[in-house]
Design an enzyme around this catalytic site. Structure first.
Site, PDB file in Angstrom:
ATOM      1  N   ASN A   1      80.951   8.327  33.673  1.00 45.10           N
ATOM      2  CA  ASN A   1      80.729   8.035  35.087  1.00 45.10           C
ATOM      3  C   ASN A   1      79.512   8.789  35.594  1.00 45.10           C
ATOM      4  OD1 ASN A   1      82.366  10.373  34.804  1.00 45.10           O
ATOM      5  ND2 ASN A   1      83.140  10.202  36.882  1.00 45.10           N
TER       6      ASN A   1
ATOM      7  N   GLU B   1      77.656   9.685  39.111  1.00 47.99           N
ATOM      8  CA  GLU B   1      77.825   9.678  40.562  1.00 47.99           C
ATOM      9  C   GLU B   1      76.482   9.884  41.273  1.00 47.99           C
ATOM     10  OE1 GLU B   1      80.999  12.466  41.367  1.00 47.99           O
ATOM     11  OE2 GLU B   1      82.477  11.134  40.433  1.00 47.99           O
TER      12      GLU B   1
ATOM     13  N   CYS C   1      81.317   3.770  37.328  1.00 46.78           N
ATOM     14  CA  CYS C   1      82.390   4.212  36.429  1.00 46.78           C
ATOM     15  C   CYS C   1      81.908   4.232  34.976  1.00 46.78           C
ATOM     16  CB  CYS C   1      83.578   3.265  36.516  1.00 46.78           C
ATOM     17  SG  CYS C   1      84.439   3.271  38.079  1.00 46.78           S
TER      18      CYS C   1
ATOM     19  N   GLU D   1      83.441   3.019  32.342  1.00 48.35           N
ATOM     20  CA  GLU D   1      83.674   1.748  31.642  1.00 48.35           C
ATOM     21  C   GLU D   1      82.487   0.811  31.814  1.00 48.35           C
ATOM     22  OE1 GLU D   1      85.692   3.404  33.630  1.00 48.35           O
ATOM     23  OE2 GLU D   1      87.797   2.864  33.364  1.00 48.35           O
TER      24      GLU D   1
ATOM     25  N   CYS E   1      89.625   1.090  37.240  1.00 47.09           N
ATOM     26  CA  CYS E   1      89.622   0.536  38.601  1.00 47.09           C
ATOM     27  C   CYS E   1      89.511  -0.989  38.556  1.00 47.09           C
ATOM     28  CB  CYS E   1      88.488   1.139  39.428  1.00 47.09           C
ATOM     29  SG  CYS E   1      86.875   0.420  39.078  1.00 47.09           S
TER      30      CYS E   1
ATOM     31  N   CYS F   1      86.123  -2.473  37.346  1.00 47.54           N
ATOM     32  CA  CYS F   1      85.910  -2.415  35.886  1.00 47.54           C
ATOM     33  C   CYS F   1      86.774  -3.453  35.176  1.00 47.54           C
ATOM     34  CB  CYS F   1      86.201  -1.015  35.358  1.00 47.54           C
ATOM     35  SG  CYS F   1      84.922   0.163  35.847  1.00 47.54           S
TER      36      CYS F   1
HETATM   37  N1  THU Z   1      86.133   6.617  37.430  1.00 49.76           N
HETATM   38  C1  THU Z   1      85.747   6.083  36.228  1.00 49.76           C
HETATM   39  O1  THU Z   1      84.628   6.327  35.747  1.00 49.76           O
HETATM   40  N2  THU Z   1      86.621   5.281  35.579  1.00 49.76           N
HETATM   41  C2  THU Z   1      87.906   5.055  35.968  1.00 49.76           C
HETATM   42  O2  THU Z   1      88.642   4.366  35.268  1.00 49.76           O
HETATM   43  C3  THU Z   1      88.408   5.621  37.224  1.00 49.76           C
HETATM   44  C4  THU Z   1      87.410   6.344  38.048  1.00 49.76           C
HETATM   45  C5  THU Z   1      85.202   7.548  38.102  1.00 49.76           C
HETATM   46  C6  THU Z   1      84.547   7.050  39.347  1.00 49.76           C
HETATM   47  C7  THU Z   1      84.206   8.371  40.037  1.00 49.76           C
HETATM   48  O3  THU Z   1      82.992   8.852  39.493  1.00 49.76           O
HETATM   49  C8  THU Z   1      85.318   9.299  39.603  1.00 49.76           C
HETATM   50  O4  THU Z   1      85.903   8.716  38.441  1.00 49.76           O
HETATM   51  C9  THU Z   1      86.387   9.535  40.656  1.00 49.76           C
HETATM   52  O5  THU Z   1      86.857   8.330  41.154  1.00 49.76           O
END
Ligand code: THU
Length: 159
Positions: free
Chosen positions: A61, A63, A72, A74, A112, A115
């Protein structure tokens, strides 16, 4: 009135119950969490995508201070795989996550909705399922196709 129901089948396995390839994929997804850029959530997610020729592509991920711009793990991994290896098929993806204390989360991570939608279209494009492995220290969920996680999904056939 008609009552319709979803059937969602998934399996919970221990790491030792996985095939050697699945174990490798779990290890790579765990490693990918080290490359997460998540200073805001401090939730480090890693994804490892397995292609049909055995290539493994990692994503994490990413940000941003402008929150909606983040992505994310994925999607990072799947988009990278699709752009770098457009002719290869995605056969599996494993996802792992570490929380702010640095440890891997006990409950298997849950992808999520966005994804799930991207994985669903990946399956439609390549006309074959993507096996999903969701890692947690308490066990690993195995889902044979994202369609189990996203029933009645929207796709181009509606347009
Ligand atoms: N996130 C993912 O990368 N994958 C998931 O399956 C759930 C959430 C990330 C998004 C954000 O950077 C952090 O986790 C918190 O939500």
């Amino acid at each position: 009135m008609e009552t319709l129901q979803f059937k969602c089948t998934y399996y919970k396995k221990t790491e030792s119950e996985l095939t050697p390839t699945e174990q490798l994929l779990v290890g790579e997804a765990k490693k990918a969490t080290d490359r997460s850029y998540s200073p805001y959530s401090r939730f480090c997610v890693g994804a490892a995508v397995l292609l049909d020729d055995g290539t493994i592509v990692l994503g994490s991920n990413q940000e941003n201070s402008s929150f909606p711009q983040g992505q994310c793990a994925e999607r990072t991994a799947v988009f990278y795989a699709n752009s770098q290896y457009p002719d290869k098929t995605v056969t599996a993806i494993c996802v792992a996550a570490r929380s702010a204390d640095g440890g891997f989360i006990p409950r298997p991570i849950s992808p999520c909705g966005g994804c799930r939608q991207v994985l669903s279209e990946t399956e439609d494009r390549q006309k074959s399922p993507v096996k999903i492995l969701l890692y947690g220290t308490e066990g690993i969920y195995i889902i044979e196709s994202v369609k189990h996680l996203l029933p009645i999904s929207f796709d181009e056939s509606y347009m």
